[in-house]
Scaffold this motif. Structure first.
Motif, PDB file in Angstrom:
ATOM      1  N   PHE A  71       0.796  -1.217   0.000  1.00  0.00           N
ATOM      2  CA  PHE A  71       0.000   0.000   0.000  1.00  0.00           C
ATOM      3  C   PHE A  71       0.835   1.277   0.000  1.00  0.00           C
ATOM      4  O   PHE A  71       0.350   2.334  -0.302  1.00  0.00           O
ATOM      5  N   ASP A  99      -7.003  -0.575   4.904  1.00  0.00           N
ATOM      6  CA  ASP A  99      -5.598  -0.174   4.978  1.00  0.00           C
ATOM      7  C   ASP A  99      -5.413   1.001   5.924  1.00  0.00           C
ATOM      8  O   ASP A  99      -4.566   0.971   6.818  1.00  0.00           O
ATOM      9  N   SER A 113      -6.946   7.640  -5.804  1.00  0.00           N
ATOM     10  CA  SER A 113      -5.712   7.060  -6.346  1.00  0.00           C
ATOM     11  C   SER A 113      -6.031   6.132  -7.508  1.00  0.00           C
ATOM     12  O   SER A 113      -5.392   6.172  -8.557  1.00  0.00           O
ATOM     13  N   HIS A 114      -7.055   5.320  -7.277  1.00  0.00           N
ATOM     14  CA  HIS A 114      -7.430   4.347  -8.293  1.00  0.00           C
ATOM     15  C   HIS A 114      -7.870   5.010  -9.591  1.00  0.00           C
ATOM     16  O   HIS A 114      -7.414   4.626 -10.675  1.00  0.00           O
ATOM     17  N   SER A 148      -7.908   5.910  -1.440  1.00  0.00           N
ATOM     18  CA  SER A 148      -7.783   4.725  -2.301  1.00  0.00           C
ATOM     19  C   SER A 148      -8.601   4.877  -3.575  1.00  0.00           C
ATOM     20  O   SER A 148      -8.127   4.538  -4.668  1.00  0.00           O
ATOM     21  N   GLY A 201      -8.948   0.151   0.685  1.00  0.00           N
ATOM     22  CA  GLY A 201      -8.395   1.410   1.181  1.00  0.00           C
ATOM     23  C   GLY A 201      -8.806   1.726   2.591  1.00  0.00           C
ATOM     24  O   GLY A 201      -7.996   2.174   3.403  1.00  0.00           O
TER      25      GLY A 201
END
Lengths: 196, 196, 196, 196
Positions: free
Chosen positions: A107, A163, B167-168, B164, A160
DNA sequence: CATGAATGAGTCTTCATTCAT
DNA sequence: AATGAATGAAGACTCATTCAT
């Protein structure tokens, strides 16, 4: 035996690499240090893995595959979907905490500076993990338990959110336990934040 | 004059640093490269910031403060909480996409290898952002809109899930637009995944 | 002064490089050693020449150009061709003996292991030297002094025969003086071996 | 048996070594590569030849001896000297082209970096070849065909001129054939360049 | 005889940092 | 205030050689 046990140096190296890479990240990890921890000579590292990048790739790949295998294994259950979903979250959280090394790598160090070839390989592994989650959500959707929502994005979101929360409690051990994390995550994911 | 207009080289350097650090991450960024992009001599970097770590810290801090300021500014509204919450999410997403550079830095390079002193400074900035979100959630909770849930962990989760997903879609521009991201995120955060 | 004297480190390095490269050849030469002999830090080598190969190329190129310049300068004469030809041979021999370093490099280390780009550059320099000789022979041919023969091959032969004889007397200092070498070479080249 | 047929691995290794050494030169040749080409394990190289230097020496020595033997064999003729001389030149050229590998080694890698002991051994072999040519010239001189000239230097010159011309046409296959090379060489060596 | 995994000394190269100007 | 030439510590990687099997 002998031919069966393909040199345990290979495994020693991978173990050491996982530890060092996760502690320091790819760029800060030193081959010397890995060699020392693996109790092999530096040349042995290169005899087994032809470069730092490739060692990194092997470390991530093998580690990740083991984790996905474990998650799959533990999820073989006939529970109703909500319980199944709770199990998914708690299992991922538990394995994340156990293998926080690898999780951290995956990550946090997908940035640049690594051979493209290797980066692609790692991205492939990461993608397989996301797909695995999406697949699970899809199954829940078919059963009518998951709302009509983009599954790929949801899987990414799931990864995410887990994480960030796990990372947080790892870095601030006093602020929350694993159980609390699982409950908070399940809470949010199952019924959202709203709805006081 | 003097303290007000601390030489515009200062700003040139910070701008260049933000670009390079975000493109390559802390360890892969080279002082030479930053100097070239800032159109100053390498010595000037050190004249203005005494080390790479400190330049990094300054970059992150100033950038982050600007973002938080912007979010705060845009959230001055009298909307009912649900709409307000939606605005929060969409604003963060928009600013994340605009400043993906910094976001990337903050979310991806908090690993080791940086002076502890600097790391702490950055962590302090990040923490302030989390606290800002938690504060907003707290306000919603008082109004009865947010369920009884750990606010700090929830804020962390919120930051993580946004990170996340953004970012993706940044890495896979074809798989989703910003609007879709906002909707999916709001969907999950407001009412959870379950409830098909 | 100051801006006119572009750092004499540059020249110090080239001088040291010429010495070391000629003593040991490209592959056996060590950058450390060159740095020590040039009395600069190793980093300074790389500040001035971005790689060992490029330093080698610069050494050969600059040295070779100096030699060709010298030969040209000394050959400005109105002598009749036979005397002119004798002068050509003796001049090349003398310069070869003076710069045996470079000669050695050029004639002995054109083998593999060097960046192709650099190899091409060196080959280009060598080629210019051959062409320079061929040009001189062509001039003699027009005057009717040189027989009808392939000029390029003859130039190559001339370079080769001088190289081998000079190399020989450098390695076996007792077996012949420079004068003797010049006479033998002129003897062979002017009227051949046969004809006792 | 035993001393007669010293394991054919021995020969396999020498053949591979000749190829690799000639392609890459001593320093760039890798023992691994030789082992692969010889289709033996790396340890086997060291079982048969105790070091890289010694393997190189053996390769050069054996190859060179074979060549000298061949030249001698082909030169057993009762031709008048001029034709005999022409035959000498053409034979050396032909064998040079056939064994350009070895020729390359001998003419191009007598520089440093090899054990002195081995260097001396190779120099001894090279010297024997020069002596063989000198001997032939001496014979011609006694018959009154070769002018009064230093024979050792002439032999060195002969080897050098052949080397350079052959090298040239090997590297520039289009610029000249073997026949043309022989004629040019014979032309120069028999009656010199002058005399148009 | 033959093997190939293991070794570690030796190299090139990078890059943050300094300092005389 | 600004510069950029110079530095040297640190790190990835190579490869001849050894030795247990």
């Amino acid at each position: 035996m002998g031919s069966a046990k393909t040199s345990n140096k290979h495994k020693q190296i991978l173990d050491a690499a996982a530890t060092i890479f996760s502690q320091k990240g790819f760029h800060q990890a030193r081959m010397d240090e890995i060699a020392v921890m693996a109790e092999v000579a530096k040349g042995t590292l290169y005899y087994n893995f032809s470069s730092k990048s490739l060692l990194f790739a092997a470390t991530v790949t093998e580690g990740m595959e083991e984790i996905v295998r474990k998650v799959r294994a533990e999820l073989v259950s006939d529970l109703p979907f909500p319980e199944h979903f709770h199990l998914l979250v708690s299992t991922i959280v538990r394995l994340y905490m156990q293998h926080s090394d690898l999780a951290h790598i995956i990550f946090n160090e997908l940035s640049s500076g690594i051979d493209d070839e290797v980066l692609v390989e790692i991205e492939r592994v990461r993608s397989r993990f996301i797909d695995f989650i999406a697949e699970m959500l899809s199954w829940g959707q078919q059963k009518g338990y998951i709302k009509n929502i983009d599954l790929k994005l949801s899987a990414v979101a799931l990864a995410g959110i887990i994480d960030s929360v796990c990372s947080h409690i790892l870095q601030n051990p006093d602020e929350g336990s694993e159980e609390k994390a699982v409950e908070t995550l399940y809470d949010i994911l199952s019924s959202g934040l709203l709805g006081g």
